[in-house]
Design a protein around this motif. Structure first.
Motif, mmCIF file in Angstrom:
data_model
loop_
_atom_site.group_PDB
_atom_site.id
_atom_site.type_symbol
_atom_site.label_atom_id
_atom_site.label_comp_id
_atom_site.label_asym_id
_atom_site.label_seq_id
_atom_site.Cartn_x
_atom_site.Cartn_y
_atom_site.Cartn_z
ATOM 1 N N GLU A 32 -36.609 -7.856 -40.162
ATOM 2 C CA GLU A 32 -35.633 -8.560 -39.525
ATOM 3 C C GLU A 32 -35.737 -8.336 -38.012
ATOM 4 N N VAL A 33 -35.408 -9.423 -37.374
ATOM 5 C CA VAL A 33 -35.672 -9.461 -35.974
ATOM 6 C C VAL A 33 -34.332 -9.660 -35.144
ATOM 7 N N GLU A 34 -33.907 -8.741 -34.247
ATOM 8 C CA GLU A 34 -32.772 -9.083 -33.544
ATOM 9 C C GLU A 34 -32.983 -9.328 -32.128
ATOM 10 N N ARG A 35 -32.614 -10.387 -31.518
ATOM 11 C CA ARG A 35 -32.922 -10.491 -30.089
ATOM 12 C C ARG A 35 -31.649 -10.261 -29.336
ATOM 13 N N ILE A 36 -31.828 -9.417 -28.285
ATOM 14 C CA ILE A 36 -30.796 -9.140 -27.259
ATOM 15 C C ILE A 36 -30.925 -9.801 -25.889
ATOM 16 N N GLN A 37 -29.991 -10.453 -25.609
ATOM 17 C CA GLN A 37 -30.086 -11.357 -24.354
ATOM 18 C C GLN A 37 -30.312 -10.375 -23.148
ATOM 19 N N TYR A 38 -30.983 -10.865 -22.263
ATOM 20 C CA TYR A 38 -31.271 -10.040 -20.831
ATOM 21 C C TYR A 38 -29.960 -9.484 -20.294
ATOM 22 N N ASP A 39 -28.837 -10.384 -20.134
ATOM 23 C CA ASP A 39 -27.705 -9.774 -19.701
ATOM 24 C C ASP A 39 -26.872 -8.954 -20.201
ATOM 25 N N LYS A 40 -27.205 -8.654 -21.572
ATOM 26 C CA LYS A 40 -26.449 -7.581 -22.332
ATOM 27 C C LYS A 40 -27.227 -6.394 -23.029
ATOM 28 N N PRO A 41 -27.848 -5.725 -22.073
ATOM 29 C CA PRO A 41 -28.655 -4.696 -22.505
ATOM 30 C C PRO A 41 -27.802 -3.760 -23.282
ATOM 31 N N ASN A 42 -26.366 -3.400 -22.989
ATOM 32 C CA ASN A 42 -25.548 -2.742 -23.852
ATOM 33 C C ASN A 42 -25.621 -2.717 -25.178
ATOM 34 N N LEU A 43 -26.100 -3.935 -25.619
ATOM 35 C CA LEU A 43 -26.357 -4.124 -27.334
ATOM 36 C C LEU A 43 -27.339 -3.403 -27.700
ATOM 37 N N SER A 44 -28.094 -2.503 -27.209
ATOM 38 C CA SER A 44 -29.205 -1.977 -27.571
ATOM 39 C C SER A 44 -28.756 -0.676 -27.986
ATOM 40 N N LYS A 45 -27.662 -0.317 -27.630
ATOM 41 C CA LYS A 45 -27.015 1.128 -27.983
ATOM 42 C C LYS A 45 -27.382 1.282 -29.473
ATOM 43 N N ARG A 46 -27.034 0.316 -30.396
ATOM 44 C CA ARG A 46 -27.373 0.567 -31.816
ATOM 45 C C ARG A 46 -28.655 1.217 -32.114
ATOM 46 N N TYR A 47 -29.481 0.748 -31.143
ATOM 47 C CA TYR A 47 -31.139 1.496 -31.609
ATOM 48 C C TYR A 47 -31.209 2.567 -30.748
ATOM 49 N N GLY A 48 -30.257 2.943 -29.643
ATOM 50 C CA GLY A 48 -30.459 4.412 -28.959
ATOM 51 C C GLY A 48 -31.066 3.821 -27.691
ATOM 52 N N GLY A 49 -31.322 2.763 -27.232
ATOM 53 C CA GLY A 49 -31.764 2.179 -25.967
ATOM 54 C C GLY A 49 -32.919 1.238 -25.857
ATOM 55 N N ILE A 50 -33.588 1.129 -24.653
ATOM 56 C CA ILE A 50 -34.489 0.207 -24.661
ATOM 57 C C ILE A 50 -35.953 0.635 -24.449
ATOM 58 N N PHE A 51 -37.031 0.386 -24.841
ATOM 59 C CA PHE A 51 -38.239 0.855 -24.436
ATOM 60 C C PHE A 51 -39.054 -0.394 -23.670
ATOM 61 N N PHE A 52 -39.740 0.150 -22.421
ATOM 62 C CA PHE A 52 -40.273 -0.450 -21.531
ATOM 63 C C PHE A 52 -41.891 -0.197 -21.544
ATOM 64 N N PRO A 53 -42.555 -1.167 -21.380
ATOM 65 C CA PRO A 53 -44.287 -0.984 -21.376
ATOM 66 C C PRO A 53 -44.629 -0.167 -20.044
ATOM 67 N N GLY A 54 -43.985 0.376 -19.429
ATOM 68 C CA GLY A 54 -44.399 0.617 -18.138
ATOM 69 C C GLY A 54 -43.371 1.905 -17.923
#
Length: 565
Positions: free
Chosen positions: A78-100
């Motif tokens: 299952e793929v969930e897309r989080i819109q760029y202006d709503k990064p707070n929705l990443s909380k359910r995954y613990g946050g955001i991983f950046f490739p740098g």
């Protein structure tokens, strides 16, 4: 134990930008290969859903396309897309991983929702660029928190990051009276390898050699990676070492060198091929297109020995030696940066001594780059002219492996076992999951007391030979002893300095006449040092250091012994 506050067991929402994960295109960089491998590791792990943090619809479409290429046919996700202006929705995954490693802008963005909302996680690749160095130093002045992390891929990378942070904090103390710093976690987690990709069948190995007209008893040395003398690994030490080996065998063994990668332009391609022909005429050289992954696999399958003599500050981990180990090849690598975190000397292969100048000898280059007098390519190209690989050491180790098939098989088997057991992505991904849980627990316990604070201050570059002082085996000094060699580089020094791979950097080096003068004052039967040479020659200590490291680099002299006093 899985944290109850995570709706999905990890891994963080993935900030997807094509440049960070896609292996297509004409310029494949190490960070893209690492990002692609990480994405593959996520998709092959035991998760049933993945979250993507996306800037626009184009990136969304590219992400889905890339996932479909990698996802095992039998698996659905299952793929969930989080819109760029709503990064707070990443909380359910613990946050955001950046490739740098640069988290500062995203830390500022997070302040809108509260810093305790979610974690930010980055990873280091090269730490030599101005952008990355500035981004690391700005961790001190942006609202990055203890529940954030910048993953360092090796111990020497962690050392570099700490040096940048310490220097920046010292400056902020002097200028602003700073007394407190708040930093993200800096865990050391290596990159991994998908070992199963390198389990070649006997038939594939045999066909790979036949396709390149390699006989069963021929010896094949392989190099995989970007083909760049200024930004990856200077090929001259490898060419000189191989030619010395070929001369000893006097045609009894055919030695092949396969270099698989890509050239940035036609000039660099012509330079590689012309210098290979001139410096190692006894070696059968093959150049294959490293943008084609099948060519990479064919190269590794055809090989007997993997070699990479990196001498560049851009290199922080080095995936390709790990791929060589996964292929069951003994590896010969420079004792440089992250290579020493993966390759165990005399166990998986051999590490070759490296030398560089010490702190203070790169200030001129750093300054020129800071004021944009030279660009980044020139910056890394000039620094590599002040780094040397011990060619005599390389020749010795090469001859051991060329002469002893059983030793090649023993070290190759050790490396493959290490790649499978310790450095496979299936093992490394568990470390990422553990980190995700740890960050979430820290955020839960400390985040409630957090206050929103934002500060901003730019930071300048540092001397690369200070920043990267942990990279080389040894830093040469005034007491280091040298001896002239007569059996490695047979090209007249004046003629050699006209080689394209050297000539481009002459403006940053002392005069040619001074090189000749120094070389004429070093004997083959007795040692000398910069102290002794300084007493005899009218050349400054700085210029003598720069001349000596170049003469070591290209095989005109060798280090006899050294003093680190």
């Amino acid at each position: 134990m899985v944290d109850k506050n995570l709706d999905y067991y990890p891994l963080w929402s993935l900030y997807f930008a094509q440049d960070g994960y896609t292996m297509s295109g004409d310029r494949i960089m190490g960070r893209q290969a690492a990002g692609n491998a990480y994405l593959k590791a996520i998709l092959k792990s035991d998760i049933s859903n993945i979250s993507l943090y996306l800037q626009n619809q184009k990136e969304s479409d590219l992400a889905v396309e890339e996932i479909q290429k990698i996802l095992p046919k039998e698996k659905k996700i299952e793929v969930e897309r989080i819109q760029y202006d709503k990064p707070n929705l990443s909380k359910r995954y613990g946050g955001i991983f950046f490739p740098g490693p640069v988290l500062t802008k995203h830390a500022m963005n997070r302040s809108f929702f509260g810093h305790e909302s979610y974690s930010l996680v980055g990873i280091t690749h090269t730490t030599a660029s101005h952008t990355v160095m500035s981004g690391i130093s700005e961790l001190l002045t942006y609202p990055v928190k203890p529940w954030d992390a910048v993953i360092c891929t090796s111990d020497v990378v962690l050392d570099t990051v700490n040096k940048i942070l310490d220097r920046a904090f010292d400056q902020y103390k002097k200028i602003l009276g700073a007394t407190k710093k708040e930093l993200p976690m800096l865990p050391v987690i290596p990159l991994g390898v998908h070992q199963e990709d390198f389990d070649f069948s006997d038939e594939f190995i045999s066909n790979s050699r036949k396709n390149l007209n390699i006989n069963e008893d021929d010896i094949v040395i392989v190099y995989v990676g970007r083909l760049s003398f200024h930004a990856k690994a200077h090929p001259v030490p490898m060419y000189l070492a191989l030619e010395d080996c070929a001369k000893e065998f006097k045609g009894e063994k055919k030695i092949h060198l396969i270099q698989t990668g890509w050239f940035a332009n036609e000039f660099i391609e012509q330079s590689f091929k012309a210098e290979a022909q001139k410096l190692c005429p006894s070696i059968i050289c093959h150049f294959l297109d490293g943008k084609d992954q099948n060519e990479k696999f064919k190269t590794l399958a055809a090989g007997d020995i993997f070699m990479s003599l990196s001498d560049n500050h851009q290199e922080t981990f080095g995936l390709t030696p790990l791929e060589g180990m996964a292929s069951g090849l003994p590896v010969i690598v420079s004792d440089w940066n992250g290579y020493r975190s993966t390759v165990r000397d005399t166990i998986d292969g051999f590490t070759i001594k490296s030398y560089s100048l010490g702190a203070g000898f790169g200030n001129d280059i750093a300054y020129q780059h800071m004021i944009n007098f030279i660009d980044y390519n020139k910056y890394v190209g000039l620094t590599t002219q002040r780094v040397a690989i011990d060619i005599k050491d390389c020749i010795l180790k090469l001859k051991i492996l060329i002469n002893d098939k059983n030793k090649r098989l023993e070290l190759g088997a050790n490396g493959k076992k290490r790649a499978t057991n310790d450095l496979s992505w299936s093992h490394i991904i568990d470390k990422y999951k553990d980190l995700a849980i740890e960050l979430n627990n820290i955020r839960d316990s400390e985040g409630k007391n957090d206050k929103k604070t934002i500060s901003e201050l730019p930071h300048d570059r540092m001397d690369p030979f200070d920043t990267f002082s942990s990279y080389p085996t040894e830093i040469i000094n005034q007491s280091t002893l040298y001896r002239k060699t007569t059996d490695i580089n047979f090209i007249n020094i004046k003629e050699f300095m006209e080689f394209a791979s050297v000539n481009y950097a002459l403006e940053s080096l002392p005069e040619k006449e001074d090189f000749i003068k120094v070389l004429d004052n070093i004997d083959t039967d007795k040692t000398t040092s910069i102290i002794n040479l300084g007493e005899e020659l009218n050349i400054s200590s700085k210029e003598l250091h720069e001349i000596i490291i170049v003469l070591i680099k290209y095989g005109y002299i060798c280090v006899e012994e050294s003093s680190n006093e």
